[in-house]
Design a protein around this motif. Structure first.
Motif, PDB file in Angstrom:
ATOM      1  N   ASP A  21      18.615  45.273  35.002  1.00  0.00           N
ATOM      2  CA  ASP A  21      19.920  45.841  34.729  1.00  0.00           C
ATOM      3  C   ASP A  21      20.421  46.657  35.920  1.00  0.00           C
ATOM      4  O   ASP A  21      19.623  47.244  36.649  1.00  0.00           O
ATOM      5  CB  ASP A  21      19.803  46.749  33.505  1.00  0.00           C
ATOM      6  N   LEU A  22      21.742  46.681  36.106  1.00  0.00           N
ATOM      7  CA  LEU A  22      22.320  47.468  37.199  1.00  0.00           C
ATOM      8  C   LEU A  22      21.885  48.930  37.143  1.00  0.00           C
ATOM      9  O   LEU A  22      21.735  49.587  38.153  1.00  0.00           O
ATOM     10  CB  LEU A  22      23.849  47.424  37.141  1.00  0.00           C
ATOM     11  N   GLU A  23      21.715  49.415  35.910  1.00  0.00           N
ATOM     12  CA  GLU A  23      21.294  50.809  35.720  1.00  0.00           C
ATOM     13  C   GLU A  23      19.983  51.091  36.453  1.00  0.00           C
ATOM     14  O   GLU A  23      19.696  52.202  36.848  1.00  0.00           O
ATOM     15  CB  GLU A  23      21.057  51.098  34.233  1.00  0.00           C
ATOM     16  N   TYR A  24      19.155  50.033  36.576  1.00  0.00           N
ATOM     17  CA  TYR A  24      17.841  50.218  37.191  1.00  0.00           C
ATOM     18  C   TYR A  24      17.781  49.650  38.609  1.00  0.00           C
ATOM     19  O   TYR A  24      16.714  49.376  39.129  1.00  0.00           O
ATOM     20  CB  TYR A  24      16.754  49.587  36.300  1.00  0.00           C
ATOM     21  N   GLY A  25      18.914  49.389  39.212  1.00  0.00           N
ATOM     22  CA  GLY A  25      18.937  48.950  40.606  1.00  0.00           C
ATOM     23  C   GLY A  25      19.516  47.563  40.804  1.00  0.00           C
ATOM     24  O   GLY A  25      20.015  47.243  41.861  1.00  0.00           O
ATOM     25  N   GLY A  26      19.442  46.730  39.780  1.00  0.00           N
ATOM     26  CA  GLY A  26      20.129  45.444  39.821  1.00  0.00           C
ATOM     27  C   GLY A  26      19.487  44.365  40.667  1.00  0.00           C
ATOM     28  O   GLY A  26      20.114  43.364  40.956  1.00  0.00           O
ATOM     29  N   SER A  27      18.218  44.526  41.080  1.00  0.00           N
ATOM     30  CA  SER A  27      17.576  43.459  41.845  1.00  0.00           C
ATOM     31  C   SER A  27      17.558  42.182  41.014  1.00  0.00           C
ATOM     32  O   SER A  27      17.388  42.212  39.805  1.00  0.00           O
ATOM     33  CB  SER A  27      16.134  43.839  42.174  1.00  0.00           C
ATOM     34  N   GLY A  28      17.713  41.069  41.708  1.00  0.00           N
ATOM     35  CA  GLY A  28      17.696  39.809  40.977  1.00  0.00           C
ATOM     36  C   GLY A  28      17.417  38.656  41.912  1.00  0.00           C
ATOM     37  O   GLY A  28      17.730  38.721  43.102  1.00  0.00           O
TER      38      GLY A  28
ATOM     39  N   LEU B 265      12.217  41.765  44.052  1.00  0.00           N
ATOM     40  CA  LEU B 265      11.558  40.825  43.139  1.00  0.00           C
ATOM     41  C   LEU B 265      10.867  39.653  43.829  1.00  0.00           C
ATOM     42  O   LEU B 265       9.953  39.057  43.269  1.00  0.00           O
ATOM     43  CB  LEU B 265      12.572  40.275  42.108  1.00  0.00           C
ATOM     44  N   ILE B 266      11.307  39.292  45.038  1.00  0.00           N
ATOM     45  CA  ILE B 266      10.733  38.108  45.690  1.00  0.00           C
ATOM     46  C   ILE B 266       9.234  38.257  45.899  1.00  0.00           C
ATOM     47  O   ILE B 266       8.457  37.362  45.561  1.00  0.00           O
ATOM     48  CB  ILE B 266      11.384  37.864  47.078  1.00  0.00           C
ATOM     49  N   VAL B 267       8.833  39.389  46.470  1.00  0.00           N
ATOM     50  CA  VAL B 267       7.416  39.561  46.806  1.00  0.00           C
ATOM     51  C   VAL B 267       6.542  39.501  45.548  1.00  0.00           C
ATOM     52  O   VAL B 267       5.596  38.703  45.489  1.00  0.00           O
ATOM     53  CB  VAL B 267       7.194  40.842  47.638  1.00  0.00           C
ATOM     54  N   PRO B 268       6.852  40.293  44.485  1.00  0.00           N
ATOM     55  CA  PRO B 268       6.005  40.167  43.287  1.00  0.00           C
ATOM     56  C   PRO B 268       6.055  38.767  42.669  1.00  0.00           C
ATOM     57  O   PRO B 268       5.045  38.280  42.163  1.00  0.00           O
ATOM     58  CB  PRO B 268       6.547  41.226  42.323  1.00  0.00           C
ATOM     59  N   PHE B 269       7.236  38.119  42.737  1.00  0.00           N
ATOM     60  CA  PHE B 269       7.331  36.769  42.174  1.00  0.00           C
ATOM     61  C   PHE B 269       6.405  35.813  42.930  1.00  0.00           C
ATOM     62  O   PHE B 269       5.644  35.053  42.325  1.00  0.00           O
ATOM     63  CB  PHE B 269       8.774  36.251  42.228  1.00  0.00           C
TER      64      PHE B 269
ATOM     65  N   GLY C  30       3.670  47.037  48.367  1.00  0.00           N
ATOM     66  CA  GLY C  30       5.044  47.321  47.963  1.00  0.00           C
ATOM     67  C   GLY C  30       5.812  46.035  47.728  1.00  0.00           C
ATOM     68  O   GLY C  30       5.278  44.934  47.895  1.00  0.00           O
ATOM     69  N   ASN C  31       7.093  46.191  47.379  1.00  0.00           N
ATOM     70  CA  ASN C  31       7.876  45.036  46.949  1.00  0.00           C
ATOM     71  C   ASN C  31       9.036  44.690  47.869  1.00  0.00           C
ATOM     72  O   ASN C  31       9.822  43.808  47.551  1.00  0.00           O
ATOM     73  CB  ASN C  31       8.452  45.293  45.544  1.00  0.00           C
ATOM     74  N   ASP C  32       9.173  45.380  48.975  1.00  0.00           N
ATOM     75  CA  ASP C  32      10.337  45.136  49.811  1.00  0.00           C
ATOM     76  C   ASP C  32      10.244  43.753  50.459  1.00  0.00           C
ATOM     77  O   ASP C  32       9.296  43.461  51.181  1.00  0.00           O
ATOM     78  CB  ASP C  32      10.423  46.223  50.886  1.00  0.00           C
ATOM     79  N   TYR C  33      11.266  42.911  50.188  1.00  0.00           N
ATOM     80  CA  TYR C  33      11.233  41.531  50.700  1.00  0.00           C
ATOM     81  C   TYR C  33      11.155  41.524  52.218  1.00  0.00           C
ATOM     82  O   TYR C  33      10.638  40.608  52.832  1.00  0.00           O
ATOM     83  CB  TYR C  33      12.475  40.748  50.244  1.00  0.00           C
ATOM     84  N   TRP C  34      11.683  42.596  52.816  1.00  0.00           N
ATOM     85  CA  TRP C  34      11.743  42.620  54.263  1.00  0.00           C
ATOM     86  C   TRP C  34      10.346  42.734  54.892  1.00  0.00           C
ATOM     87  O   TRP C  34      10.115  42.303  56.011  1.00  0.00           O
ATOM     88  CB  TRP C  34      12.644  43.769  54.732  1.00  0.00           C
TER      89      TRP C  34
END
Lengths: 142, 279
Positions: A45-52, A90-94, A130-134
């Protein structure tokens, strides 16, 4: 602006199996989702940052033709794309979950500038904290 | 006894407030009747649960099936949001305009979000960054942070945004920067009152030669230019500009993909400083 990475495999992986893994991830992280014929979109949800991220399949298998990687890895073929936006988490955990089942996939990013690494393997993912795609896609070439 | 008196006073106060708002802004309240078919005839019975619909002055439904006692609360919320969105208008005009925005699918403020409905009927929602974002950080701070980012695509977005903010008089004030649209529908790199600007640090010839990647790349722009698209997000129909900093892997300006984008109405720039020519 949305960006894309390609997921490649030597062996054929059926769309249903990819979707099953994707849905497992979506349920595990309690993400919202929307599914249509060739796309599976999931987001917080956008409320939680909106990553998708969105999993994009080709309508026809011959629509995938990653010339950029086929030159060096002709035995691989693209099985799906991942569409993502800036600051994605989300990419890294996925991919970490996906590679538990399919450890031999390759991740191909041809959207970065030429002095960045473009092909990644499970071993590249394993060292990321961590989860940063970068942290995955922003590895500069020596 | 005192508690009962207090309850009654509270009830009268709420009723008076509701009446005042109904009169002032032309809200309407429709009392619900549950309809049932009894032996082939339609029968209406009074509501068991006291639910009402709240309508605007043109009869458009704003809230459905709400408890009657909540009507005044919702009307007050609309009034407050309207004052915030149209601070330059008298309260009555602001509320009417705000309610028209909701009815016509135009963007309206709902708490910390902008909400709108596109022509297809899809609800589009994004964070209101115009005052400050959810962390209380202003757009100017987000731009400064982006410029100093180690991520080239983010830094490029920041650089372009800084240039646009320097052209505020001609391009309009930046109202979105790196702002996500709900349901993963897209991301607004930079928007001003008149323009929607997409920034791309690099576009590869290999991306464009892959049919599926190319389709997905173009799909993003359909969401900005095709008003009938299910996921159209350019709600205010702003002029779309794509800025590409670097064409890689043999991609040339003459590639047909750029013609396809131009046919959609997208203006393509390969140097962000060309924005100086936009009025």
């Amino acid at each position: 602006m949305a960006k894309f990475i390609s997921i490649l495999s030597k062996e054929k992986i059926l769309k249903d199996k990819i979707l099953a893994q994707t849905k497992l991830f979506q349920t595990k992280l309690n993400l919202q989702k929307e599914e249509n014929e060739n796309h599976f979109s999931m987001w917080e949800d956008l409320e939680y940052g909106g990553s998708g991220i969105e999993i994009c399949f080709a309508k026809n298998s011959n629509d995938f033709n990653d010339k950029g990687i086929l030159e060096t890895h002709p035995e691989y073929s693209t099985i799906f794309l991942i569409k993502y936006f800036s600051e994605d988490q989300l990419i890294v955990p996925f991919l970490k979950l996906f590679t538990q089942t399919y450890p031999n996939i390759l991740i191909f990013n041809d959207e970065s500038s030429s002095n960045f690494k473009r092909i990644f393997e499970k071993s590249d993912l394993d060292i990321i904290k961590g989860n940063d795609y970068w942290s995955l896609l922003g590895q500069k070439l020596m | 006894m005192r508690r009962l008196l207090k309850k009654l006073l509270n009830y009268w106060e709420k009723k008076r407030e509701k009446k005042a708002l109904l009169k002032k802004y032309g809200f309407k309240i429709v009392y619900k009747r549950s309809t049932s078919i009894i032996l082939g005839c339609f029968g209406q019975t009074p509501p068991k649960n006291g639910k009402v619909d709240l309508l605007d002055h043109n009869g458009n439904v704003l809230k459905k099936d709400i408890p009657e006692e909540d009507a005044a609360k919702y009307m007050k919320e609309y009034e407050d949001a309207a004052k915030k969105q149209y601070s330059d208008l008298p309260a009555e005009d602001a509320t009417k305009r705000y309610l028209d925005d909701i009815a016509l699918g135009r963007p309206y403020l709902d708490g910390k979000f902008w909400k709108a409905t596109n022509n297809f009927g899809t609800e589009v929602k994004w964070v209101n960054q115009t005052s400050s974002n959810k962390l209380g950080i202003k757009i100017s701070k987000l731009i400064d942070d982006a410029i100093s980012s180690s991520k080239p695509d983010k830094a490029f977005e920041g650089l372009v945004a800084k240039f646009v903010s320097d052209l505020e008089k001609q391009m309009g004030k930046i109202d979105n920067f790196g702002n996500k649209i709900s349901r993963n529908l897209g991301e607004l790199d930079i928007t001003t009152k008149k323009y929607l600007i997409e920034c791309k640090k690099a576009l590869s010839g290999k991306t464009i030669s892959n049919k599926n990647r190319k389709t997905e790349f173009l799909e993003q722009f359909r969401r900005y230019t095709d008003k009938t698209h299910k996921n159209y997000i350019n709600i205010e129909n702003k002029k779309v500009i794509l800025i590409i900093d670097e064409l890689t892997d043999g991609l040339k300006h003459t590639n047909p993909v750029f013609k396809e984008l131009e046919d959609m109405g997208v203006t393509i720039l390969t140097d962000y400083k060309q924005l100086i020519n936009f009025k």
